[in-house]
Design a protein around this motif. Sequence first.
Motif, PDB file in Angstrom:
ATOM      1  N   GLU A 303       0.893  -1.265  -0.247  1.00  0.00           N
ATOM      2  CA  GLU A 303      -0.230   0.201  -0.025  1.00  0.00           C
ATOM      3  C   GLU A 303       0.925   1.325  -0.040  1.00  0.00           C
ATOM      4  N   LYS A 308      -1.587   6.270  -2.034  1.00  0.00           N
ATOM      5  CA  LYS A 308      -1.919   5.908  -1.176  1.00  0.00           C
ATOM      6  C   LYS A 308      -2.081   6.994  -0.270  1.00  0.00           C
ATOM      7  N   ARG A 309      -2.888   6.544   1.111  1.00  0.00           N
ATOM      8  CA  ARG A 309      -2.696   7.450   2.150  1.00  0.00           C
ATOM      9  C   ARG A 309      -2.346   6.383   3.153  1.00  0.00           C
ATOM     10  N   ASP A 312      -3.150   3.812   4.981  1.00  0.00           N
ATOM     11  CA  ASP A 312      -3.937   3.254   3.703  1.00  0.00           C
ATOM     12  C   ASP A 312      -3.279   2.103   4.414  1.00  0.00           C
ATOM     13  N   ASP A 315      -4.301  -0.193   7.492  1.00  0.00           N
ATOM     14  CA  ASP A 315      -5.386  -0.999   7.735  1.00  0.00           C
ATOM     15  C   ASP A 315      -5.240  -1.894   6.282  1.00  0.00           C
TER      16      ASP A 315
END
Length: 448
Positions: A303, A308-309, A312, A315
């Motif tokens: 990720e 992407k954050r 992410d 998570d």
Amino acid sequence: MSFNATPFIERRARLLASMRKAGGGVAIIPTAPEVMRNRDADYPYRHDSYFYYLTGFTEPEAVVVLVAGKESRSILFCRDKNLEREIWDGYRFGPQAAQQQFGFDAAHAIDELDKSMPALLADAPAIYYALGHDDKRDAQLQRWLQGVRALARSGVAAPGAVVDVSVLLDDMRLFKDSFEIDLMKRAGVISAEAHCRAMRIARPGLLEYQLEAELLHEFRRNGSQYPAYGSIVATGANSCVLHYRAGDAELKDGDLVLIDAGCELDSYASDITRTFPANGKFSGPQKELYEIVLAAQNAAVAEIVPGKRFMDGHDAAVRVLAQGMLDTGLLDKNRVGSLQDVIEKGDYRQFYMHRTGHWLGMDVHDVGDYRDPPAADGSKPWRTLQPGMVLTVEPGIYVRPGEGVPEKYWNIGIRIEDDAHVTATGCELLTTGVPSKVDDIEALMRQG
């Protein structure tokens, strides 16, 4: 190795450009003070990261002043030459040599700071300074301002605003240039070698602090100036203590050893964690949980790509860890429900209670916001990953004895951590020189 002043000159120019864009002013960034350890012995000196980022200068008692006006200037105030003190404390550049070596427009003795600052602040629109970090410096700034205000009847104006300069510098420091990435790669190589050394030497009967000594030996032998943080060397139940420091516990046959350690090289940190069996062979339950943590790390690394954050990766890791907790019986499905229930209610936090990463750079927990500016609806989404950012990836599982927890997993603490550089197409791991797969770890330990 010769000193390259170019990256530091460019950073000062970027900060001055930001200040001019905001209307101009004067930035004041001091280095860290020396701190006494006891009686007349000081702690090993380490300069302030903001100051070093702009200067490359490592001596104490120094301040950099940046003037953003019609003609921008960078000025260093530092210790004067003193041959007698150099006999005791070592070489000092002095203003003249420092100006030439580090590319400043001017340099003066630190003793001239109080006399010079009121004139530099006169008619400046704003002061760029980090208030509240050093009471002594804050009081000094107040005296300078009083000196400027005393000239009001002469038509001189004092700065009308104080801007937190660290806000501008934090965003600059979050994005590493090629010079910084190269240093962080080298720091990662040194730290990886240290972890490999510890794995090869580890065996039942050694003490935690003896493994720590092997890490420090490898750091210093390869040119690192310091550990980037206090090394964690934890065996047995100690591996379930997140910020445990290396103590005198003995490595025992059948226990795991968790080492979280990294060196600092030329002011840049590395941060690696590995977990391995004291006797060189993972037991069934240890391997079972280890493979879950490794899969979680792989999911998080996938990720780490531009767009992407920041969260992410966390998570993705949580999803793998939580599923593993259900599969192994660490969490009772009949009690906690489905995977989604476990994630939404946070039941996984019984065994995994920290985030999967943090920014890394000059400080091991480096500067930079973790959220983007507020959106139109007022929300603050997690920061979008962009090339040049560096962050750690460090999922874990920590199993303390407890009711309903399968006994075969008791006192197993596992964390796997690497440093990831966000590139244009994905990410580059900077710390792959130490194995993380079960078979590779066991093979390395057999070499010992």
